[in-house]
Design an enzyme around this catalytic site. Sequence first.
Site, mmCIF file in Angstrom:
data_model
loop_
_atom_site.group_PDB
_atom_site.id
_atom_site.type_symbol
_atom_site.label_atom_id
_atom_site.label_comp_id
_atom_site.label_asym_id
_atom_site.label_seq_id
_atom_site.Cartn_x
_atom_site.Cartn_y
_atom_site.Cartn_z
ATOM 1 N N VAL A 75 1.285 -0.995 0.199
ATOM 2 C CA VAL A 75 -0.197 0.338 -0.079
ATOM 3 C C VAL A 75 0.661 1.101 -0.239
ATOM 4 O O VAL A 75 1.734 1.348 1.182
ATOM 5 C CB VAL A 75 -0.871 0.359 1.661
ATOM 6 C CG1 VAL A 75 -1.764 1.163 0.901
ATOM 7 C CG2 VAL A 75 -1.567 -1.301 1.549
ATOM 8 N N ALA A 120 4.400 3.510 3.200
ATOM 9 C CA ALA A 120 4.066 3.134 2.136
ATOM 10 C C ALA A 120 4.830 1.889 3.103
ATOM 11 O O ALA A 120 4.659 2.225 4.924
ATOM 12 C CB ALA A 120 4.871 2.570 0.700
ATOM 13 N N LYS A 121 3.553 0.526 3.304
ATOM 14 C CA LYS A 121 4.393 -0.632 4.257
ATOM 15 C C LYS A 121 3.376 -2.403 3.157
ATOM 16 O O LYS A 121 2.817 -1.375 1.900
ATOM 17 C CB LYS A 121 2.753 -0.430 5.247
ATOM 18 C CG LYS A 121 3.917 -1.729 6.013
ATOM 19 C CD LYS A 121 5.284 -0.463 6.783
ATOM 20 C CE LYS A 121 5.007 -1.130 7.724
ATOM 21 N NZ LYS A 121 6.343 -0.555 8.739
ATOM 22 N N GLY A 122 3.933 -2.951 2.608
ATOM 23 C CA GLY A 122 3.882 -4.499 2.590
ATOM 24 C C GLY A 122 3.471 -5.721 3.184
ATOM 25 O O GLY A 122 4.488 -4.916 4.313
ATOM 26 N N ASP A 161 11.020 -4.644 7.315
ATOM 27 C CA ASP A 161 10.003 -4.813 9.232
ATOM 28 C C ASP A 161 9.925 -6.004 9.588
ATOM 29 O O ASP A 161 10.906 -6.511 9.704
ATOM 30 C CB ASP A 161 8.639 -4.167 8.240
ATOM 31 C CG ASP A 161 7.495 -3.825 10.020
ATOM 32 O OD1 ASP A 161 8.019 -2.540 10.376
ATOM 33 O OD2 ASP A 161 6.256 -4.358 9.821
#
Length: 430
Positions: A75, A120-122, A161
């Site tokens: 995202v 963002a992050k995924g 992460d």
Amino acid sequence: MSGQAHETAGLTGDSLEWDTPLFRTAIEQYRQALEHADVEHAVAERLRFPERAVMLSVPVRLDEGHLKVFPAYRVQHSSVLGPTKGGIRYDPHVSLGECAALAMWMTWKCALLRLPYGGAKGGVRCEPRGLSPAETERLTRRYTSELMSVIGPQEDIPAPDMATDEQTMAWMMDTYSMQKGYAVPEIVTGKPISIGGSVFRTEATGAGVVMVIERACERLGWRLADQRCVVQGFGKVGSVAALELAERGATVVGVSDYSGGVHSDRGLDLARLQRWTREQPLVELDGVDQVTNAELLELPCDVLVLAALEDQLTGENAPRVQAKLIAEGANGPTSLEADTLLAERGIPILPDILTNAGGVTVSYFEWVQDLGRLFWTRNEIRARLSEKMADAFDRVWDLSHDRGLTLRHAALVAGIREVAAALEARGIYP
Ligand code: NAD
């Protein structure tokens, strides 16, 4: 879509695919901060949505021969200030809503630190401990291939992460580079130093936490060296924060990991704890008083550092917290309810988007060094980080005092204002 999602629709007019409890928390914080941010309505509305949300499926050949397909996400919340930036996590709970919430928080964090990035992050929904290194490598390489059209050094730059690390970033960098035909170290941060990673990246988050605590103590008229500190979580962030606190003369009287905590009024031998936790859980250490994680949070102390995971202080335990100052090294360790209760009790919270921003700040330094092919020393990086953290802290502290806001609201307002000002200047295309 579930009935519950329909009932809670209305935040955006319609309930959308990322409308989960965590995303609703992010939206509620955004709504509260907007009341103090003086943002144009159209701009506020635009920033309520992620710009792009990608759902993928990643087929992986497992070691015993059969194929398994894993759901995966990325995202990108806002590209107003520059490329998007954020971690990749491998976890059974990864969802579109979790990525959307964390991406939004990353936008405010990067903007607060005045880094030219959006959030963002995924991640991939999987049980990372159930995968062999070879399976993890195949998963990472195929996930990266699937993302080729949406990531890039000027578009979206992944980082480690939960359950991803330097090795994961090395595989991502290699997969991207092989497809481009040349080495592109600036596609990811948090990679090994041998392929363009930055010195001081691994210590940056924990060191930044203590830079913020030190500055807060100055403003409160306290000497850091007189403070008694408790640190929840003794991993990459918490162990560095504990050592940095001790180096500045503070007494670390309690620390914990997933197994439980240890406590000593005279101060703990942190070097011994570090050696011990490399191989064994803290709870098996002898010669120290044991406490549970729940008890640790309620120990008498001056500064409580939360550096483990989300939702640790809640409406239930917040009334019993004895610390005079709380520092959020972890993301989201304080619930909305605990936030209110602690504010009523006059206990300041140094909020996550400020306090743990040392990691993304040194990631930014890594990207700049890679783009320039010119590398800085440890001391240069530490000095630049300290300058960035102090500048952000001062803006948050002053805004909080001028407007009578909590430090969390002030940090969100400061971050949101940066992005909103840029979007107001650029205008909403076309
Ligand atoms: P880590 O896995 O290295 O360390 C986590 C620590 O928490 C470990 O000591 C673990 O044993 C402990 N822990 C796990 N479950 C626990 C529980 N139930 N009770 C108490 N302790 C528990 O992870 P990390 O990189 O140190 O990240 C910690 C937090 O900081 C996360 O919220 C992460 O998102 C956040 N964060 C990390 C970075 C970074 O650069 N590493 C940057 C920003 C934010």
